[in-house]
Design an enzyme around this catalytic site. Structure first.
Site, mmCIF file in Angstrom:
data_model
loop_
_atom_site.group_PDB
_atom_site.id
_atom_site.type_symbol
_atom_site.label_atom_id
_atom_site.label_comp_id
_atom_site.label_asym_id
_atom_site.label_seq_id
_atom_site.Cartn_x
_atom_site.Cartn_y
_atom_site.Cartn_z
ATOM 1 N N ASP A 179 -7.970 5.990 -1.942
ATOM 2 C CA ASP A 179 -7.151 4.835 -1.547
ATOM 3 C C ASP A 179 -6.739 4.078 -2.804
ATOM 4 O O ASP A 179 -7.512 3.289 -3.337
ATOM 5 C CB ASP A 179 -7.943 3.926 -0.605
ATOM 6 C CG ASP A 179 -7.060 2.826 -0.035
ATOM 7 O OD1 ASP A 179 -5.896 2.710 -0.471
ATOM 8 O OD2 ASP A 179 -7.538 2.089 0.850
ATOM 9 N N CYS A 234 0.806 -1.217 0.000
ATOM 10 C CA CYS A 234 0.000 0.000 0.000
ATOM 11 C C CYS A 234 0.839 1.266 0.000
ATOM 12 O O CYS A 234 0.478 2.252 -0.624
ATOM 13 C CB CYS A 234 -0.983 -0.013 1.162
ATOM 14 S SG CYS A 234 -0.203 -0.113 2.752
ATOM 15 N N HIS A 255 -1.930 0.806 7.285
ATOM 16 C CA HIS A 255 -2.281 1.097 5.904
ATOM 17 C C HIS A 255 -1.802 2.505 5.572
ATOM 18 O O HIS A 255 -1.605 3.334 6.457
ATOM 19 C CB HIS A 255 -3.814 1.000 5.748
ATOM 20 C CG HIS A 255 -4.267 1.005 4.335
ATOM 21 N ND1 HIS A 255 -3.824 0.079 3.409
ATOM 22 C CD2 HIS A 255 -5.134 1.811 3.664
ATOM 23 C CE1 HIS A 255 -4.402 0.320 2.250
ATOM 24 N NE2 HIS A 255 -5.207 1.378 2.373
#
Lengths: 287, 643
Positions: free
Chosen positions: B460, B400, B444
């Site tokens: 995201d 991520c 994250h």
């Protein structure tokens, strides 16, 4: 019979207090709740230890037994019986006279135990020794529960035998066979079979013992204080003691004449002890 | 002279007390203790081995030097605890008199306490209390004067500790508490898992397999839908081509929270100690809790490092009205480490075609990620000197933080203010306690872009690349799995292991445990001055009821002690016999004597006659004669068992 129970913190409990304070301070400093809980748990254990220490000395009874006489300079043994009348075991008990060496023991429920407490007896005489203290540090060691019992021991301390003049010879040796019949008394264990009145037993009169009048005084040897060579009182008592023991060992008939009292001649353990007691209670030299 | 068996018992108890410190202290401190411990253990059989005379002060000096040097002279909690532990080991060297045993036992209690400064979990608490019980047992054994068997020892220790526990709880509840700490030694900066200060490739991926708990959240009402469970903690502005850094100007406190609108979520966050200042909020917070302040970039910062578990209340809203970007913020949000490469420029020109406005451009970038078969992986390998280009055009595989980083880079290169946000995504909703458990594995990174008229908008990029993974992580980790499944496993559909009974029961156990632990943290560890004040106030209002209840309990206890407290064992055994007969249909009339009843019963039940007679005889003999009541009771019960 049981004196009240005394409970007091031991010197070691100061370490407990210091630890508790430190633990509390650290917990408070860091706002640590589990630290608080552990600190209070230790405090709770200490509180419970007070209760358990008390309980250790409940339901205990103590009986003093008459002690065996000893010679001066020997260690006397003062017997007592401690009984656990409760239904829980008693651990880590200690019993001692004054500041003497303690004897440690434990008692199961219902158990009773005889304990001989050592007691040094340096001086002759009749000693009255107060009952011992019974205490325990169990279970924590932070508290000491103590109980002093009532009553006292009477301990005879005979003078120690001392070397000196030889045993004076008796005027005549005692002879059992020629003693004069005196009468009957009921049988006591230890009486010689020769003395038992067997005919009476056959007639159904029960066990009787024939007794004989002590032989004439002239027949026994009298240890006379006045005839002793001059010496300090204690030394002279030591000689007399040695003579008495030797005469008893030789199976002779002996008596004692002291400035304070007179013991008629005789023999046997009881007679020996009577003579020795007379020596023990003889007043000492006046300064 | 201390009895060897007692000494061994004490040594074992101390070893168990010190053991957990292996996880908190420098290894050399525990090694010192273990060395002294082993030395003492050998010294039980061979006392000549033990140090004497001048050796003791020398050893003390050496141990202190080892502790202080290994901590590089830092005066902090770890050093002082280390000194204590090593000192306890040293004290073992001169364990001669009764007093020494007491000192060592009490030092052991203190060492058991110090471990709570590092770990206050429920299992560790139970362990420490058990160790304390063992220490007590060692002391009791020592005082007993005879070798105490296991059973009486256990009974004595239970007699000491079982009633001490309620006493401790009462003291805990009611003993006055001080305002705050006096001297706080700083915690050493132990390497803990958790968010790092800077974000570089691999920083979040490192956490992805950690099953450690980060924080728990209780919601006032329903929790937000999984897709909105973004927990913000850090905002990164400056990019040096490889690492993302925070900016001090943006960390300045903001006096008032951003005005929010839309749906309102009120919740309580319980953060595990991580020794940094991050605090977590659902999106941007609408209120600022007391132990924190709000930064200009809209994250919460604790006023002091989170060295202990911290619980705070926050309200978050759906959306906010952000004030216009300041020139500084705009500059920072557009900062690039250097000129974009020609490849990037070409790509952006292509993507911008047909995309109108920043949001459309973001969508175009995300679909480009998807079309170009970017892969999602925990192990993308190390990137070369130009990580962004390498990632975008050659590797096309990452975690991520790679996506967030590349996405923000592209947006900035296209002139859209953007920033990287790190924190946690999702969490496991504990079905028992209805609270969210967020693990380190939920760490994250995502992006926020500035849209005129809307403010900061969350994007995201990982969601575009690996939607399955993001869906999964929203309800992850499953508390049973020690580590998170790797992204490959998730993408290949291997994430859901077959549901076996063992797995199911493990899972419900884990859920139960998580709930229990959370309650523990809330009610036991969270008890403080203010809660105590509330308790006093509550009791103060109800004191007549409380006093009455207390009096009733005391009266009941006194009554029980008077009557039923100590029942006669013989009577009880005989009554057990009568109950047995009643079950057989034979009832003893009140006027009937035991003997008469036995005769009647034996006549009615000839096959039981022997037993009936035996019981009655034993009872009568002990009750009226000289027999031992306890023994008779045992005999009656034995007869009843053989009935």
């Amino acid at each position: 019979m049981n004196a009240p129970l005394r409970l007091r913190p031991t010197r070691r409990s100061s370490i407990l207090v210091a630890t508790l304070a430190l633990m509390w301070a650290v917990s408070a400093n860091y706002g640590n709740n589990l630290g608080f809980l552990l600190t209070y748990l230790l405090a709770g254990v200490a509180m419970m230890a007070v209760y358990h220490s008390r309980r250790q000395l409940c339901d205990l009874s103590c009986r003093l037994l008459p002690p065996e006489p000893v010679f001066a300079g020997e260690r006397a043994r003062l017997p007592l019986v401690v009984e656990n009348t409760g239904d829980s075991p008693k651990w880590g008990l200690a019993v001692a006279i004054g500041d003497g060496e303690p004897v440690r023991f434990s008692l199961a429920p219902g158990e009773s135990r005889r304990i001989d407490l050592p007691w040094p007896a340096p001086e002759r005489g009749v000693h009255r020794i107060g009952a011992p203290r019974l205490w325990t540090l169990f279970p924590s060691g932070w508290f000491r529960a103590e109980r002093a019992f009532e009553g006292a021991w009477t301990l005879w301390v005979y003078p120690a035998p001392a070397d000196g003049p030889p045993l004076p010879p008796g005027t005549t040796a005692a002879d059992d066979g020629e003693r004069e019949f005196d009468g009957f008394r009921t049988y006591r264990p230890g009486d010689a079979p020769r003395q038992i009145h067997w005919k009476g037993l056959a007639k159904g009169q029960g066990l009787l013992t024939k007794t004989f009048a002590p032989a004439a005084e002239a027949e026994g040897v009298i240890f006379d204080w006045r005839r002793l060579p001059p010496a300090p009182v204690e030394r002279r008592l030591g000689w007399l003691c040695r003579w008495l023991l030797a005469a008893e060992r030789a199976g002779r008939h002996y008596g004692l004449r002291l400035p304070t009292e007179v013991v008629a001649p005789g023999s046997g353990p009881a007679h020996l002890h009577a003579c020795l007691r007379a020596l023990a209670r003889m007043p000492g030299e006046r300064p | 002279m201390i009895e060897p068996a007692c000494l061994r018992f004490l040594l074992v108890a101390l070893l168990l007390v010190v053991w957990p410190h292996l996880f908190h202290l420098h290894w050399s401190h525990v090694a010192l203790f273990l060395g002294f411990w082993a030395w003492r253990w050998l010294g039980i059989a061979r006392p000549r081995l033990l140090p004497r005379g001048p050796w003791l002060p020398l050893l003390t000096l050496a141990a202190a030097v080892v502790v202080i040097v290994s901590r590089r002279g830092a005066i902090d909690l770890a050093t002082s605890t280390g000194l204590f532990v090593a000192g306890l080991g040293l004290k073992l060297m001169e364990l001669k008199r009764d007093r020494d045993v007491h000192i060592v036992v009490l030092l052991g209690w203190f060492v058991a306490l110090t471990q709570f400064l590092y770990d206050q979990s429920l299992p560790m608490t139970l362990y420490a209390f058990a160790a304390a019980a063992l220490l007590t047992a060692a002391a009791v054994r020592f005082e007993a004067a005879v070798a105490l068997g296991w059973r009486p020892l256990a009974r004595t220790v239970a007699g000491l500790m079982a009633p001490a526990l309620p006493l401790a709880v009462l003291l805990f509840l009611f003993f006055p508490r001080p305002q705050s700490g006096f001297v706080r030694l700083p915690f050493d900066a132990v390497a803990r898992t958790g968010l790092a200060d800077v974000m570089e490739p691999g920083a979040v991926a490192r956490l992805a397999t950690s099953s450690e708990l980060a924080f728990r959240v209780d919601f006032e009402d329903e929790p937000p839908p999984p897709a909105q469970r973004y927990w913000r903690a850090q905002v990164f502005w400056r990019f040096d081509g490889r690492r993302w850094l925070r900016h001090p100007a943006m960390e300045q406190p903001r006096p008032r929270p951003f005005p929010g609108q839309g749906r309102r979520y009120r919740y309580w966050v319980t953060v595990e100690p991580h020794h940094r200042r991050w605090l977590f909020s659902l999106g941007v917070p609408a209120t600022v809790p007391a132990p924190a302040r709000l930064t200009r970039d809209g994250v919460l910062r604790a006023r002091a490092p989170v060295d202990e578990r911290l619980r705070y209340e926050v309200v978050s809203r759906d959306s906010y009205r952000f004030p216009a970007l300041t020139p500084l913020a705009r500059n920072l949000a557009l900062q690039l480490p250097g000129r974009p490469s020609p490849e990037v420029v070409t790509l952006l020109a292509e993507l911008r075609r047909g995309a109108d406005g920043p949001e459309a451009l973001a969508v175009a970038v995300l679909s480009w990620f998807r079309e170009q078969k970017f892969r999602y992986t925990l192990h993308p390998g190390t990137l070369g000197p130009r990580p962004i280009d390498e990632f975008l055009f050659r590797r096309r595989a990452g975690f991520c933080e790679h996506y967030a980083s590349a996405f923000v880079y592209l947006m900035r290169a296209a002139g859209v203010p953007a920033r990287v946000v790190a924190g946690y995504l999702g969490g496991f909703l504990n079905p028992r306690g209805r609270f969210l458990e967020v693990y380190q594995a939920n760490a994250h990174a995502w992006a926020e872009i500035w849209v005129e008229g809307k403010g900061w908008v969350r994007v995201d990029p990982t969601r575009a690349v690996a939607p399955a993974y993001v869906e999964q992580v929203q309800d992850l980790p499953d508390p049973v799995s020690v580590a998170m499944p790797s992204p490959q496993q998730v993408l290949e559909g291997r994430e859901a292991p077959a549901s076996t009974p063992v797995r199911r029961s493990l899972r419900s156990l884990a859920i139960f445990w998580g709930d229990l632990e959370h309650r523990w943290h809330r009610w036991v560890l969270g008890y403080d001055r203010s809660v105590q004040a509330r308790l006093f106030a509550w009791l103060g209002k109800r004191w007549p009821a409380v006093a009455f209840g207390l009096a009733a309990v005391l009266a009941l206890v006194a009554f029980r002690r008077q009557t039923g407290g100590r029942r006669d064992p013989l009577q009880a055994a005989y009554e057990a016999f009568l109950r047995r007969m009643r079950r057989d249909g034979l009832v003893k009339a009140p006027h009937e004597t035991p003997l008469a009843f036995a005769r009647r019963a034996a006549a009615r039940r000839p096959q039981q006659a022997a037993g009936i007679r035996a019981v009655t005889e034993a009872f009568l003999e002990a009750h009226y004669g000289r027999g031992d009541r306890r023994r008779a009771a045992r005999r009656i019960r034995a007869t009843l068992r053989r009935w």
